[in-house]
Design a protein around this motif. Structure first.
Motif, PDB file in Angstrom:
ATOM      1  N   TYR A 147       1.105  10.719  -6.877  1.00  0.00           N
ATOM      2  CA  TYR A 147       1.760  11.258  -8.075  1.00  0.00           C
ATOM      3  C   TYR A 147       0.720  11.582  -9.138  1.00  0.00           C
ATOM      4  N   LEU A 148      -0.226  10.662  -9.352  1.00  0.00           N
ATOM      5  CA  LEU A 148      -1.251  10.869 -10.378  1.00  0.00           C
ATOM      6  C   LEU A 148      -2.223  11.977  -9.975  1.00  0.00           C
ATOM      7  N   GLU A 149      -2.488  12.099  -8.690  1.00  0.00           N
ATOM      8  CA  GLU A 149      -3.367  13.172  -8.224  1.00  0.00           C
ATOM      9  C   GLU A 149      -2.718  14.536  -8.431  1.00  0.00           C
ATOM     10  N   SER A 156      -1.034  11.141 -17.252  1.00  0.00           N
ATOM     11  CA  SER A 156       0.367  11.528 -17.408  1.00  0.00           C
ATOM     12  C   SER A 156       1.275  10.308 -17.280  1.00  0.00           C
ATOM     13  N   LYS A 157       2.410  10.388 -17.931  1.00  0.00           N
ATOM     14  CA  LYS A 157       3.385   9.300 -17.859  1.00  0.00           C
ATOM     15  C   LYS A 157       4.013   9.287 -16.473  1.00  0.00           C
ATOM     16  N   ILE A 158       4.066   8.097 -15.877  1.00  0.00           N
ATOM     17  CA  ILE A 158       4.642   7.978 -14.532  1.00  0.00           C
ATOM     18  C   ILE A 158       6.163   7.960 -14.643  1.00  0.00           C
ATOM     19  N   THR A 159       6.776   8.996 -14.107  1.00  0.00           N
ATOM     20  CA  THR A 159       8.241   9.110 -14.172  1.00  0.00           C
ATOM     21  C   THR A 159       8.882   9.016 -12.798  1.00  0.00           C
ATOM     22  N   LYS A 160       8.044   8.822 -11.783  1.00  0.00           N
ATOM     23  CA  LYS A 160       8.559   8.763 -10.412  1.00  0.00           C
ATOM     24  C   LYS A 160       7.859   7.634  -9.656  1.00  0.00           C
ATOM     25  N   TYR A 161       8.586   7.019  -8.758  1.00  0.00           N
ATOM     26  CA  TYR A 161       8.062   5.951  -7.901  1.00  0.00           C
ATOM     27  C   TYR A 161       7.726   4.658  -8.648  1.00  0.00           C
ATOM     28  N   GLU A 179       0.825  -1.209   0.000  1.00  0.00           N
ATOM     29  CA  GLU A 179       0.000   0.000   0.000  1.00  0.00           C
ATOM     30  C   GLU A 179       0.860   1.260   0.000  1.00  0.00           C
ATOM     31  N   PHE A 180       2.010   1.210   0.640  1.00  0.00           N
ATOM     32  CA  PHE A 180       2.941   2.332   0.647  1.00  0.00           C
ATOM     33  C   PHE A 180       3.296   2.715  -0.792  1.00  0.00           C
ATOM     34  N   ARG A 181       3.623   1.716  -1.596  1.00  0.00           N
ATOM     35  CA  ARG A 181       3.980   1.980  -2.990  1.00  0.00           C
ATOM     36  C   ARG A 181       2.779   2.485  -3.792  1.00  0.00           C
ATOM     37  N   LEU A 182       1.620   1.905  -3.532  1.00  0.00           N
ATOM     38  CA  LEU A 182       0.415   2.321  -4.261  1.00  0.00           C
ATOM     39  C   LEU A 182       0.027   3.756  -3.903  1.00  0.00           C
ATOM     40  N   VAL A 183       0.206   4.133  -2.648  1.00  0.00           N
ATOM     41  CA  VAL A 183      -0.106   5.498  -2.218  1.00  0.00           C
ATOM     42  C   VAL A 183       0.814   6.494  -2.922  1.00  0.00           C
TER      43      VAL A 183
END
Length: 278
Positions: free
Chosen positions: A197-199, A205-210, A188-192
């Protein structure tokens, strides 16, 4: 002209002895002249006793060279290890000797003197895998690299407090229990992190972090979180709980307490909310 080492010489000797056998790989069964090539190979290998005698002698020499080289590597490693420890102590850097290496500040430097190699981990999670080293400077460089990686993944205090709290809430909601597995909490830590990031950005948007958040990075953040207990709002405090011996043996826990070399490692299996006044 560079003088060849014993290792280089023995490798060359072995290659020369074995060269005759490598020629069989040049013969293809479908070659028109396969029989002629095979006959030539057999004729050149007719005196096998002599060849094997030479090979056995060379192997014996190689074993002696290996023993000598390992002794040299061991002695050289212990020397540079001693120089490193002396320098760190002179600088007042916190460290502690362990059975297989050193805890230096927040990292664990594991050593293999007989191989002149080191690895670096945090809370039993490998940051830098086994790497050959020939000098004190090379070890220091690896330590710097590991510390840089740890800091690279460290969240700000505000984010860390919020992410830990949200991760616990989601894990609690999914499990229906007040005490949740530390493994589920890590998920859940990773999902949060990704959700936040998306919020913050556009949903598409392209995920460039985490994208990556190794277990050692998670455990480092968790230890930092625990170290700033007084700064965490009372309505957002979570703590860790040990499990049974069986749960620990089944790999349901994670190591913590890696920040300070004087602290003993502990294995924690669960996460729970600390109620105000408790």
């Amino acid at each position: 002209m560079k003088q060849q080492s014993e290792v280089e010489n023995i490798i060359k000797e072995l290659k020369d002895v074995l060269k005759i056998f490598s020629k069989i790989n040049e013969i293809k069964p479908n070659d028109k002249d396969a029989i002629e090539k095979l006959e030539k190979f057999i004729n050149s290998s007719s005196n096998l006793n002599s060849i094997f005698d030479t090979l056995n002698n060379t192997i014996s020499k190689a074993k002696e060279v290996i023993v000598k080289e390992k002794e040299r590597m061991f002695e050289n490693f212990k020397l540079i290890e001693s120089e490193l420890v002396m320098e760190l102590k002179e600088k007042g850097i916190a460290l502690r000797e362990c059975s297989d290496g050193w805890r230096i500040k927040s990292i664990y430097l594991k050593t293999k003197p007989q191989s002149s190699a080191v690895s670096i981990s945090y809370n039993n999670q490998v940051i830098i895998d086994w790497t050959k080293v020939n000098s004190k400077e090379e070890i220091k460089s690896l330590i710097d690299e590991a510390e840089k990686l740890l800091n690279q993944y460290l969240l700000s205090k505000e984010d860390l407090i919020d992410v830990c709290w949200d991760a616990y809430r989601y894990a609690k909601f999914k499990s229906g229990k007040d005490v949740v597995s530390i493994i589920d909490f890590y998920t859940e830590f990773r999902l949060v992190l990704l959700r936040k990031y998306l919020e913050k950005n556009k949903p598409d948007s392209k995920i460039t972090k985490y994208i990556e958040f190794p277990k050692w990075a998670f455990l480092y953040n968790l230890d930092v979180y625990r170290s700033m207990w007084s700064e965490i709002p009372k309505n957002k405090r979570i703590a860790l709980q040990t499990g049974s011996m069986q749960e620990t043996m089944q790999g349901k826990g994670m190591y913590v307490n890696g920040l300070n070399p004087d602290d003993e490692y502990k294995i924690m299996c669960y996460v729970y909310e600390v109620k105000e006044g408790v």
